[in-house]
Each structure stands twice: as C-alpha cells, then as structure tokens.
Enzyme design. Sequence first.
Site, PDB file in Angstrom:
ATOM      1  N   HIS A 261     102.947  33.456 -27.243  1.00 19.16           N
ATOM      2  CA  HIS A 261     103.508  34.429 -26.252  1.00 19.16           C
ATOM      3  C   HIS A 261     104.478  35.624 -26.848  1.00 19.16           C
ATOM      4  O   HIS A 261     105.182  35.065 -27.715  1.00 19.16           O
ATOM      5  CB  HIS A 261     104.609  33.712 -25.140  1.00 19.16           C
ATOM      6  CG  HIS A 261     104.427  34.695 -23.781  1.00 19.16           C
ATOM      7  ND1 HIS A 261     105.538  35.498 -23.735  1.00 19.16           N
ATOM      8  CD2 HIS A 261     103.704  34.632 -22.609  1.00 19.16           C
ATOM      9  CE1 HIS A 261     105.250  36.031 -22.463  1.00 19.16           C
ATOM     10  NE2 HIS A 261     104.417  35.564 -21.730  1.00 19.16           N
ATOM     11  N   ASP A 315      98.653  30.318 -19.157  1.00 16.42           N
ATOM     12  CA  ASP A 315      97.120  30.451 -19.225  1.00 16.42           C
ATOM     13  C   ASP A 315      96.434  29.065 -19.689  1.00 16.42           C
ATOM     14  O   ASP A 315      95.052  28.729 -19.282  1.00 16.42           O
ATOM     15  CB  ASP A 315      96.545  31.527 -19.743  1.00 16.42           C
ATOM     16  CG  ASP A 315      96.624  32.868 -19.158  1.00 16.42           C
ATOM     17  OD1 ASP A 315      96.938  33.998 -19.874  1.00 16.42           O
ATOM     18  OD2 ASP A 315      96.536  32.963 -17.973  1.00 16.42           O
TER      19      ASP A 315
HETATM   20  C1  SDX Z   1      99.946  36.186 -20.548  1.00 15.89           C
HETATM   21  O1  SDX Z   1     103.641  39.244 -21.520  1.00 15.89           O
HETATM   22  C2  SDX Z   1     103.625  38.375 -20.587  1.00 15.89           C
HETATM   23  O2  SDX Z   1     104.298  37.894 -19.990  1.00 15.89           O
HETATM   24  C3  SDX Z   1     102.167  37.963 -20.360  1.00 15.89           C
HETATM   25  C4  SDX Z   1     102.095  36.754 -19.380  1.00 15.89           C
HETATM   26  C5  SDX Z   1     102.406  37.309 -18.012  1.00 15.89           C
HETATM   27  O3  SDX Z   1     102.702  36.321 -17.226  1.00 15.89           O
HETATM   28  O4  SDX Z   1     102.151  38.472 -17.611  1.00 15.89           O
HETATM   29  O5  SDX Z   1     102.872  35.702 -19.663  1.00 15.89           O
HETATM   30  C6  SDX Z   1     100.514  36.353 -19.159  1.00 15.89           C
HETATM   31  O6  SDX Z   1      99.108  37.069 -21.046  1.00 15.89           O
HETATM   32  C7  SDX Z   1      99.983  35.156 -21.369  1.00 15.89           C
HETATM   33  C8  SDX Z   1      99.340  35.124 -23.013  1.00 15.89           C
HETATM   34  C9  SDX Z   1      97.727  34.899 -22.768  1.00 15.89           C
HETATM   35  N1  SDX Z   1      97.239  35.103 -23.900  1.00 15.89           N
HETATM   36  C10 SDX Z   1      96.687  34.356 -24.657  1.00 15.89           C
HETATM   37  O7  SDX Z   1      96.786  33.003 -24.507  1.00 15.89           O
HETATM   38  C11 SDX Z   1      95.708  34.488 -25.889  1.00 15.89           C
HETATM   39  C12 SDX Z   1      96.406  33.996 -27.209  1.00 15.89           C
HETATM   40  N2  SDX Z   1      97.530  34.313 -27.542  1.00 15.89           N
HETATM   41  C13 SDX Z   1      97.736  35.243 -28.680  1.00 15.89           C
HETATM   42  O8  SDX Z   1      96.881  36.329 -28.506  1.00 15.89           O
HETATM   43  C14 SDX Z   1      99.102  35.847 -28.670  1.00 15.89           C
HETATM   44  O9  SDX Z   1     100.045  34.652 -28.932  1.00 15.89           O
HETATM   45  C15 SDX Z   1      99.903  36.809 -27.972  1.00 15.89           C
HETATM   46  C16 SDX Z   1      99.160  37.983 -27.738  1.00 15.89           C
HETATM   47  C17 SDX Z   1      99.841  36.413 -26.338  1.00 15.89           C
HETATM   48  C18 SDX Z   1     101.209  37.076 -28.262  1.00 15.89           C
HETATM   49  O10 SDX Z   1     101.051  37.440 -29.651  1.00 15.89           O
HETATM   50  P1  SDX Z   1     102.043  38.779 -30.428  1.00 15.89           P
HETATM   51  O11 SDX Z   1     103.625  38.273 -29.842  1.00 15.89           O
HETATM   52  O12 SDX Z   1     101.593  39.648 -30.326  1.00 15.89           O
HETATM   53  O13 SDX Z   1     102.312  37.998 -31.565  1.00 15.89           O
HETATM   54  P2  SDX Z   1     101.203  38.202 -32.872  1.00 15.89           P
HETATM   55  O14 SDX Z   1      99.808  38.274 -32.232  1.00 15.89           O
HETATM   56  O15 SDX Z   1     101.615  39.479 -33.749  1.00 15.89           O
HETATM   57  O16 SDX Z   1     101.288  36.734 -33.724  1.00 15.89           O
HETATM   58  C19 SDX Z   1     102.358  36.573 -34.500  1.00 15.89           C
HETATM   59  C20 SDX Z   1     101.727  35.189 -35.484  1.00 15.89           C
HETATM   60  C21 SDX Z   1     100.221  35.597 -36.081  1.00 15.89           C
HETATM   61  O17 SDX Z   1     100.337  34.939 -37.282  1.00 15.89           O
HETATM   62  P3  SDX Z   1     100.740  35.603 -38.716  1.00 15.89           P
HETATM   63  O18 SDX Z   1      99.714  36.764 -38.904  1.00 15.89           O
HETATM   64  O19 SDX Z   1     102.241  35.856 -38.631  1.00 15.89           O
HETATM   65  O20 SDX Z   1     100.529  34.622 -39.835  1.00 15.89           O
HETATM   66  O21 SDX Z   1     101.306  34.227 -34.660  1.00 15.89           O
HETATM   67  C22 SDX Z   1     100.067  33.737 -34.758  1.00 15.89           C
HETATM   68  C23 SDX Z   1      99.478  35.242 -35.109  1.00 15.89           C
HETATM   69  O22 SDX Z   1      98.179  34.792 -35.773  1.00 15.89           O
HETATM   70  N3  SDX Z   1      99.557  33.736 -33.198  1.00 15.89           N
HETATM   71  C24 SDX Z   1      98.745  32.641 -33.107  1.00 15.89           C
HETATM   72  C25 SDX Z   1      98.454  32.784 -31.656  1.00 15.89           C
HETATM   73  N4  SDX Z   1      99.259  33.474 -31.255  1.00 15.89           N
HETATM   74  C26 SDX Z   1     100.229  33.970 -32.124  1.00 15.89           C
HETATM   75  N5  SDX Z   1      97.811  31.916 -33.841  1.00 15.89           N
HETATM   76  C27 SDX Z   1      97.079  30.975 -33.089  1.00 15.89           C
HETATM   77  N6  SDX Z   1      96.709  31.058 -32.254  1.00 15.89           N
HETATM   78  C28 SDX Z   1      97.582  31.846 -31.076  1.00 15.89           C
HETATM   79  N7  SDX Z   1      97.288  31.680 -29.888  1.00 15.89           N
END
Ligand code: SDX
Length: 383
Positions: A261, A315
């Site tokens: 998140h 989710d």
């Molecule tokens: C919702 O914003 C809100 O409030 C949203 C929400 C709401 O109520 O409206 O809460 C609802 O959208 C919840 C999120 C649902 N999405 C998912 O479950 C999809 C999977 N999650 C990721 O895509 C991710 O965690 C995000 C998009 C939700 C947030 O990611 P960020 O803050 O943009 O962080 P990032 O993508 O830059 O990742 C930072 C690091 C990376 O690793 P490095 O490159 O630094 O080594 O964390 C890793 C990412 O690869 N990472 C994950 C991960 N999420 C982040 N690695 C594996 N699995 C994951 N789910």
Amino acid sequence: MTQTELVPGLAGIPAAESSISFINGQEGLLSYRGIRIEELAAHSNFEEVICLLWDGTLPTQAALDAFKERLRPHSKLHPDLERFVRALPLQGHPMEALQASLATLGMVSPRVDLRDPVARLDACLRTMGAVSTLIAAAERHRKGLPLVEPDPNLSIAGNFLYCLNGERPDAIKTRVLDCALVLHAEHTMNASTFACRVVASTETNPYTATSAAVGALYGPLHGGANERVLVQLESIGGPENVSAWVDKKMAAKEKVMGFGHRVYKTKDPRAKNLQILARELFEIHGSTPLYDTALRLEEEVTARLGGKGIYPNVDFFSGIVYQKLGIPTDVFTPIFALSRMAGWLAHWMEQMEDNKLFRPGQIYTGRKDVSYVPIGQRSAAGK
Ligand code: SDX
C-alpha cells in the site's frame, strides 16, 4: 511556488485539504470524520456512514430516516437508463458497464446548477441511489435474466443482493455485505478519489466525476486487485504450494495482489475487519480452502516483505467474503465502487465548496528548438 523535483505518483504530496477521513499508515489507523473504522464496522451501517461522510457527523434517527426517504426513489432506474443497460454488450467487464451507466445516468437526470447546494445534494442522492441497482441490473442482463425492481423497504446492501439474485437475501449475508460497504466507503486521496476531484474541479456534475473515478478504481493496482486476489489464490491451489509460488513471484519481480500500500506500512485495518467477517460467514456457511491458502500466503509474504512495509491490504480478504456471498468474481470491484461512491460524492461536495481547477506542472524532458522539415525531406529515422 514551483516544484522543481518530480515526485513519482505524487506520493505523499497533499492535493487538497479535507476533513472527510484520515489514515495513519505507520500504525494502521483509519477514521471517517474522526471515528475509527473498527467502531463503525462494529456498530454502524452503510446508510449511516453515508450521512457521516456527507454531513460530517452521525445522523439522529430522524435525520437518518429522512435521508433514506430521499434516497429511496433513486434506486429505481429511469426507463431510458434501463433500456441502455439492456443494450450493453454481453462481453466486457462490469466496471466498464458501470462507468458507461453513470455517464448515462447524467444524461437522464436534471442539469445540475453547481451554485445551488440543494441541486448538488439532489445530484449526489440520484447517483448514490442508482449505483447498486445499476450494478445488479448489468449483471442480470449479462446472464440473460429479467431485471429485478428494487424493494424500497430494503437497505442498499439488501437491495443489491435482492436485485442481483432475485430472492430475499438472508439477514447474515446482508449484514456482512453492509459491513464490507462500511469498510470500503472512504480512504483519503487514493487514485480514484483523486480522479473524482480532478474532474470535479473543472465544474462537472457528480455523474461524470464518479464515472471517471470508476475508471481509475478498475485498474489492478487499485480496486481491480480484489478480483485478482481470488484468481491468485485459486491458481496457488492450496497452502502446501504457497512457498514455491512466492519463490516464482519474487524471482519474476512480480507483485502479489492484495499486498502492499502507498500509505499503510502495516496490515490494513480493513483487512483485519474483513477477516473477522470471513470467519463469521464460515461459522454459518462453512469455510473455504482459499482461506487456508490466504492465511499461508499472508504468513509467507509478510515473512519475506514485511521488512519493506508490505502487508495485506483491503483487497486481500474481501474476495473470499464476496465469493461466500455468492457474488461473481468480476463483480467484486463494482461492489468496491458501490461502497466508495459514498466517499467520492463526499469529496465531490467538498471540492465544490472551495473549488480550484487542478492543473499540476511537469518537468519537460523533450527536445527544444526543432525545425519543421517538409515531408519529402524526412528520413525514417526522423533525425
Ligand atoms: C487499494 O491508495 C489507497 O488508499 C488505495 C486503497 C483504497 O481504499 O482506495 O487502499 C485500495 O488500491 C489497495 C491496493 C490494491 N492493490 C494491490 O493489491 C496490487 C498490489 N500492490 C502493489 O501494486 C503496490 O503495493 C501498490 C501499488 C498498492 C503500492 O505500491 P507503491 O507504493 O507504488 O510502491 P512501489 O510499487 O513503488 O513498490 C515499492 C517496493 C518495490 O520493490 P523495490 O523495487 O523497491 O525492490 O515494494 C515492492 C515493489 O516491487 N512491492 C511489492 C508489492 N507492492 C510493492 N512486491 C511484491 N508484491 C507487492 N504487492
């Protein structure tokens, strides 16, 4: 003030002042108008939460009854809108159907005089009143079933299940869905709420602003994750396969749906509450192997990525609850939209109170002072 340094995804950059909800991402706290989500999940209901989000305080019984009375007529679809839903293509995703239906709702509703607070509230009531019927009607149409007229005596949650399945929903399932709607209703400046506010800031009506928000919520990084979590759990095939599955995911640098998140760096409080709902449903309707797989996946992912602040988000468990309620997987995100409609409309109203058109800047990285070259003198390389 010119911001000279790019902040990818505007992470943490305030886009507005708002008094609607608050998150403490480090401690995993969420409140609506100052009331903790755990309190609301335990004691409130979706209609009461809509009043709280829209008016700023919990309603008296008289105010809640008056709100329900004003909302009720709008659950019945305008004949032209019903014809539109019946004409929707049978393929495509229910979120695409919802996005188109909300814009069409605007076409059959009175023009909104944005300077008139009564007209603004009326447009919000029309949008909030229609959304559950629109989702259920599109699903009945897709299945080739007759549409079900909403029952004015049922709650939003009850009417959704009734219009979706064509039978009176049982009290437990209605209460579980109602609680899930409370949990998803509002979440500060997430991507779809930001989209709603940007479109609202151009002085559009709530129909087009929430239609844009549905488009944002549809994406798998946002609300679209809930249906992908279920597909993910089914593809793992059981708790014994989790470790090898996570190995492959990490090796491929792919994200695990339902985890991580932008704001929470601990377990999402809504995930905790949805887990409680799941267990309540299991006591009556039996458990599912998916839940065992989910628990094992949570253990594995948090062991490996918890240090990076990656934990289950809202989710992760919602799909297991919705599946137990007999809801088709690709209708999970529309239910998220049904609930978040309350928050989007609260933000639309807040934006209208003190509006400033959103127009951010950029950092230009393109070429400068390029001469125009007549087409006959251009090379494929474009140099
Ligand atoms: C919702 O914003 C809100 O409030 C949203 C929400 C709401 O109520 O409206 O809460 C609802 O959208 C919840 C999120 C649902 N999405 C998912 O479950 C999809 C999977 N999650 C990721 O895509 C991710 O965690 C995000 C998009 C939700 C947030 O990611 P960020 O803050 O943009 O962080 P990032 O993508 O830059 O990742 C930072 C690091 C990376 O690793 P490095 O490159 O630094 O080594 O964390 C890793 C990412 O690869 N990472 C994950 C991960 N999420 C982040 N690695 C594996 N699995 C994951 N789910």
